[in-house]
Design a protein around this motif. Structure first.
Motif, PDB file in Angstrom:
ATOM      1  N   ALA A 142      30.863  33.719  39.675  1.00  0.00           N
ATOM      2  CA  ALA A 142      31.302  32.649  40.568  1.00  0.00           C
ATOM      3  C   ALA A 142      32.791  32.759  40.849  1.00  0.00           C
ATOM      4  CB  ALA A 142      30.986  31.296  39.948  1.00  0.00           C
ATOM      5  N   ASN A 143      33.558  33.303  39.917  1.00  0.00           N
ATOM      6  CA  ASN A 143      34.993  33.510  40.080  1.00  0.00           C
ATOM      7  C   ASN A 143      35.321  34.937  39.656  1.00  0.00           C
ATOM      8  OD1 ASN A 143      36.185  30.709  40.684  1.00  0.00           O
ATOM      9  ND2 ASN A 143      34.871  30.327  38.904  1.00  0.00           N
ATOM     10  N   GLY A 144      35.935  35.699  40.537  1.00  0.00           N
ATOM     11  CA  GLY A 144      36.255  37.070  40.172  1.00  0.00           C
ATOM     12  C   GLY A 144      36.966  37.833  41.261  1.00  0.00           C
ATOM     13  N   ILE A 145      37.256  39.099  40.959  1.00  0.00           N
ATOM     14  CA  ILE A 145      37.969  39.998  41.870  1.00  0.00           C
ATOM     15  C   ILE A 145      37.141  41.257  42.025  1.00  0.00           C
ATOM     16  CG2 ILE A 145      40.039  41.438  42.175  1.00  0.00           C
ATOM     17  CD1 ILE A 145      40.169  38.347  39.984  1.00  0.00           C
ATOM     18  N   ALA A 176      33.417  44.323  39.319  1.00  0.00           N
ATOM     19  CA  ALA A 176      34.239  43.132  39.541  1.00  0.00           C
ATOM     20  C   ALA A 176      34.868  42.725  38.219  1.00  0.00           C
ATOM     21  CB  ALA A 176      33.400  41.996  40.110  1.00  0.00           C
ATOM     22  N   ILE A 177      36.008  42.071  38.318  1.00  0.00           N
ATOM     23  CA  ILE A 177      36.621  41.443  37.151  1.00  0.00           C
ATOM     24  C   ILE A 177      36.257  39.969  37.231  1.00  0.00           C
ATOM     25  CG2 ILE A 177      38.737  40.957  35.890  1.00  0.00           C
ATOM     26  CD1 ILE A 177      37.939  43.915  35.995  1.00  0.00           C
ATOM     27  N   ALA A 178      35.279  39.559  36.433  1.00  0.00           N
ATOM     28  CA  ALA A 178      34.880  38.152  36.411  1.00  0.00           C
ATOM     29  C   ALA A 178      35.884  37.369  35.580  1.00  0.00           C
ATOM     30  CB  ALA A 178      33.477  38.024  35.826  1.00  0.00           C
ATOM     31  N   LEU A 179      36.241  36.176  36.045  1.00  0.00           N
ATOM     32  CA  LEU A 179      37.246  35.362  35.355  1.00  0.00           C
ATOM     33  C   LEU A 179      36.614  34.376  34.383  1.00  0.00           C
ATOM     34  CD1 LEU A 179      39.589  34.642  38.394  1.00  0.00           C
ATOM     35  CD2 LEU A 179      39.780  36.439  36.671  1.00  0.00           C
ATOM     36  N   THR A 180      35.360  34.008  34.606  1.00  0.00           N
ATOM     37  CA  THR A 180      34.635  33.095  33.717  1.00  0.00           C
ATOM     38  C   THR A 180      33.218  33.638  33.553  1.00  0.00           C
ATOM     39  OG1 THR A 180      33.755  31.675  35.465  1.00  0.00           O
ATOM     40  CG2 THR A 180      35.976  31.161  34.645  1.00  0.00           C
ATOM     41  N   HIS A 205      36.326  39.624  32.169  1.00  0.00           N
ATOM     42  CA  HIS A 205      35.547  40.760  31.689  1.00  0.00           C
ATOM     43  C   HIS A 205      35.052  41.554  32.886  1.00  0.00           C
ATOM     44  CE1 HIS A 205      32.657  37.450  32.322  1.00  0.00           C
ATOM     45  NE2 HIS A 205      31.836  38.412  32.744  1.00  0.00           N
ATOM     46  N   LEU A 206      34.671  42.787  32.622  1.00  0.00           N
ATOM     47  CA  LEU A 206      34.123  43.631  33.677  1.00  0.00           C
ATOM     48  C   LEU A 206      32.679  43.232  33.959  1.00  0.00           C
ATOM     49  CD1 LEU A 206      34.309  46.153  35.554  1.00  0.00           C
ATOM     50  CD2 LEU A 206      33.423  47.477  33.626  1.00  0.00           C
ATOM     51  N   PHE A 207      32.381  43.086  35.231  1.00  0.00           N
ATOM     52  CA  PHE A 207      31.008  42.819  35.664  1.00  0.00           C
ATOM     53  C   PHE A 207      30.600  43.916  36.636  1.00  0.00           C
ATOM     54  CE2 PHE A 207      28.049  41.325  38.853  1.00  0.00           C
ATOM     55  CZ  PHE A 207      27.037  40.747  38.098  1.00  0.00           C
ATOM     56  N   VAL A 208      29.408  44.450  36.445  1.00  0.00           N
ATOM     57  CA  VAL A 208      28.885  45.434  37.396  1.00  0.00           C
ATOM     58  C   VAL A 208      27.575  44.917  37.948  1.00  0.00           C
ATOM     59  CG1 VAL A 208      30.031  47.442  36.418  1.00  0.00           C
ATOM     60  CG2 VAL A 208      27.798  46.752  35.541  1.00  0.00           C
ATOM     61  N   PRO A 209      27.359  45.017  39.248  1.00  0.00           N
ATOM     62  CA  PRO A 209      26.122  44.511  39.840  1.00  0.00           C
ATOM     63  C   PRO A 209      24.942  45.352  39.397  1.00  0.00           C
ATOM     64  CG  PRO A 209      27.389  45.730  41.470  1.00  0.00           C
ATOM     65  CD  PRO A 209      28.256  45.611  40.258  1.00  0.00           C
ATOM     66  N   PRO A 210      23.750  44.748  39.318  1.00  0.00           N
ATOM     67  CA  PRO A 210      22.571  45.500  38.887  1.00  0.00           C
ATOM     68  C   PRO A 210      22.074  46.482  39.926  1.00  0.00           C
ATOM     69  CG  PRO A 210      21.962  43.275  39.506  1.00  0.00           C
ATOM     70  CD  PRO A 210      23.458  43.326  39.537  1.00  0.00           C
ATOM     71  N   ARG A 254      37.249  25.587  39.731  1.00  0.00           N
ATOM     72  CA  ARG A 254      38.048  25.997  40.878  1.00  0.00           C
ATOM     73  C   ARG A 254      39.217  26.865  40.404  1.00  0.00           C
ATOM     74  NH1 ARG A 254      39.426  20.464  43.739  1.00  0.00           N
ATOM     75  NH2 ARG A 254      39.661  19.897  41.541  1.00  0.00           N
ATOM     76  N   LEU A 255      39.089  28.154  40.688  1.00  0.00           N
ATOM     77  CA  LEU A 255      40.142  29.108  40.371  1.00  0.00           C
ATOM     78  C   LEU A 255      40.543  29.824  41.647  1.00  0.00           C
ATOM     79  CD1 LEU A 255      38.725  30.670  37.077  1.00  0.00           C
ATOM     80  CD2 LEU A 255      40.479  28.890  37.285  1.00  0.00           C
ATOM     81  N   TYR A 256      41.825  30.133  41.775  1.00  0.00           N
ATOM     82  CA  TYR A 256      42.342  30.760  42.994  1.00  0.00           C
ATOM     83  C   TYR A 256      43.083  32.046  42.621  1.00  0.00           C
ATOM     84  CZ  TYR A 256      41.609  25.949  44.578  1.00  0.00           C
ATOM     85  OH  TYR A 256      41.064  24.722  44.852  1.00  0.00           O
ATOM     86  N   VAL A 257      42.924  33.069  43.449  1.00  0.00           N
ATOM     87  CA  VAL A 257      43.639  34.333  43.237  1.00  0.00           C
ATOM     88  C   VAL A 257      44.303  34.759  44.541  1.00  0.00           C
ATOM     89  CG1 VAL A 257      42.117  35.128  41.385  1.00  0.00           C
ATOM     90  CG2 VAL A 257      41.582  35.688  43.759  1.00  0.00           C
ATOM     91  N   ASP A 258      45.374  35.567  44.414  1.00  0.00           N
ATOM     92  CA  ASP A 258      46.102  36.048  45.592  1.00  0.00           C
ATOM     93  C   ASP A 258      45.312  37.119  46.341  1.00  0.00           C
ATOM     94  OD1 ASP A 258      48.319  34.437  45.535  1.00  0.00           O
ATOM     95  OD2 ASP A 258      49.389  35.707  44.129  1.00  0.00           O
ATOM     96  N   GLU A 259      44.777  38.093  45.617  1.00  0.00           N
ATOM     97  CA  GLU A 259      44.041  39.205  46.233  1.00  0.00           C
ATOM     98  C   GLU A 259      42.676  39.309  45.581  1.00  0.00           C
ATOM     99  OE1 GLU A 259      46.201  42.942  46.762  1.00  0.00           O
ATOM    100  OE2 GLU A 259      47.990  41.909  46.044  1.00  0.00           O
ATOM    101  N   GLN A 260      41.633  39.278  46.396  1.00  0.00           N
ATOM    102  CA  GLN A 260      40.285  39.306  45.850  1.00  0.00           C
ATOM    103  C   GLN A 260      39.667  40.705  45.850  1.00  0.00           C
ATOM    104  OE1 GLN A 260      38.514  36.236  48.365  1.00  0.00           O
ATOM    105  NE2 GLN A 260      38.226  35.035  46.511  1.00  0.00           N
TER     106      GLN A 260
END
Length: 418
Positions: A163-166, A145-149, A94-99, A57-63
């Motif tokens: 599952a967690n990201g911006i 996206a910036i994935a957090l985990t 880390h940076l995540f890009v959708p396929p 469970r991670l929370y961010v201000d702006e997604q």
């Protein structure tokens, strides 16, 4: 702290939406691909689809972070993360890009400040993400996206997502160098057999010539009402140069000539001016499309006729005829031939006693709708022609009205009694 949202569901939803476009490959050397935890996260994703996995469970201000950068520019955004667990969590941003979906954000553009990635229970931490667009970047929209985990989530038929990201969206743009200076809305009235002409001025402030290849589009998608008539391409003549030189302006002239046997009614089409601005993405063409709308009308052979009753107390009868004229109309001013017909059938020539001009000026309208001084915007002129019949006999009268150069008119008959 302000109320925050769990990122797992939201970031997955955002990336699912972005997956509707062209295919894009994931970064082969991103942590999502190379991390030793990849196999575990794949298993987690499958378990999540069965509802058996609990995510960190991670929370961010702006997604959602949307950046607009020119080639060579950079910008840094700060991401605030709160650990919602009862124990410490180690981040792996880390940076995540959708396929699939929009073009992926280039990994070389993104740097993430990760000096301290350990969050204690309930702790909040900030870290910076800098996006630096390369000088040779292609003008377009990019998604990632910036994935957090390393945890991912997936749904049946969908690829795994963080599952967690911006969500990170980057639009790479340049200042336009080609502009249509004149109004791109062409609306007029024309009598069948006549014509009207409009000019569109294009300015090229760039350092290379711009090709010009206008094309008339008449497909149904540009005509929202099925009842609208089809504009024949043979009615339209386009006079345009082949290109516009650097630092020059050019005029594209469009003439519409419906034949004398054209059906009256509303016509609509769209004119693509065929301009190619090096500073705009190829898919962006809305700025140089012209909306072409006009009404075709025909001159009647017989006059319009209406009847009215005159009482013994009537001193005189007045007839007011009102005709509207668009600011862009090319036709001659409206006029009328009016004849009154008495109860015994005698025709009486009407006397025109006044002509009134009226219009509306709006200082809040677009300057493109303004008159030549660029200050006052008017929507056209309305004229009222008044005719008078003195001392009419009581009984059933009628009036014959033959319009000239008047596509629309209204009438009002007034009996002035003693």
């Amino acid at each position: 702290m302000n109320a925050r949202t769990i990122t797992a569901v939201a970031i997955a939803a955002a990336l699912v939406v972005s997956a509707a476009g062209a295919t894009a490959l994931a970064q082969p050397n991103s942590p999502a691909a190379d991390s030793p935890a990849t196999a575990d996260t794949d298993a987690d994703a499958v378990q999540q689809s069965d509802g058996e996995t609990n995510y960190t469970r991670l929370y961010v201000d702006e997604q959602y972070r949307n950046l607009r950068l020119k080639p060579g520019e950079s910008k840094t955004v700060t991401i605030t993360v709160e650990n919602g667990e009862d124990e410490g969590v180690t981040l792996s941003p880390h940076l995540f890009v959708p396929p699939r979906g929009e073009r992926p954000v280039e990994e070389s553009w993104v740097s993430i400040g990760t000096s301290d990635l350990q969050l204690d229970a309930g702790e909040e931490r900030e870290f910076n993400v800098t996006v630096s667009v390369s000088e040779d970047a292609e003008l377009n929209r990019y998604a990632g996206a910036i994935a957090l985990t390393n945890e991912t989530i997936s749904y049946p038929g969908r690829p795994a997502q963080p599952a967690n990201g911006i969500s990170l969206n980057v639009e790479v743009w340049q200042e336009p160098t080609v502009r249509v200076v004149s109004d791109t809305y062409m609306h007029s009235q024309v009598q069948a057999g006549d014509s009207f002409t409009r000019e569109f001025v294009v300015e090229n402030t760039g350092d290379q010539a711009v090709p010009v290849s206008p094309e008339l589009v008449t497909e149904d998608r540009y005509r929202p009402h099925a009842a609208r008539d089809t504009l024949e391409r043979s009615w339209v003549e386009i006079d345009a140069p082949n290109e516009i030189s650097p630092g020059e302006t050019a005029t594209i002239e469009v003439t519409v000539t419906p034949p004398s046997d054209a059906d009256r009614g509303d016509y609509r089409a769209e004119l693509d001016l065929g301009l190619k601005d090096p500073a705009r993405p190829d898919r962006s063409s809305y700025w140089q499309r012209v909306s072409l709308r006009f009404q075709v009308w025909t001159q009647p052979d017989q006059p319009f006729q209406t009847s009215f009753e005159v009482s013994d107390a009537t001193e005189n009868v007045t007839l007011d005829l009102s005709a509207s004229r668009y600011r862009s109309a090319d036709s001659e001013p409206a006029s009328f031939d009016v004849t009154f017909v008495s109860p015994n059938g005698t025709e009486v020539a009407a006397e025109r006693v006044s002509v009134t001009n009226r219009g509306t000026v709006d200082l809040g309208s677009s300057r493109r709708q303004a008159t030549t001084d660029g200050t006052y915007a008017d929507s056209g002129e309305h004229q009222t022609f008044r005719y008078r019949l003195d001392d009419p006999d009581a009984g059933a009268w009628s009036v014959k009205i033959m319009p000239e150069n008047a596509m629309q008119f209204s009438y009002e008959v007034t009996r002035n009694e003693e």
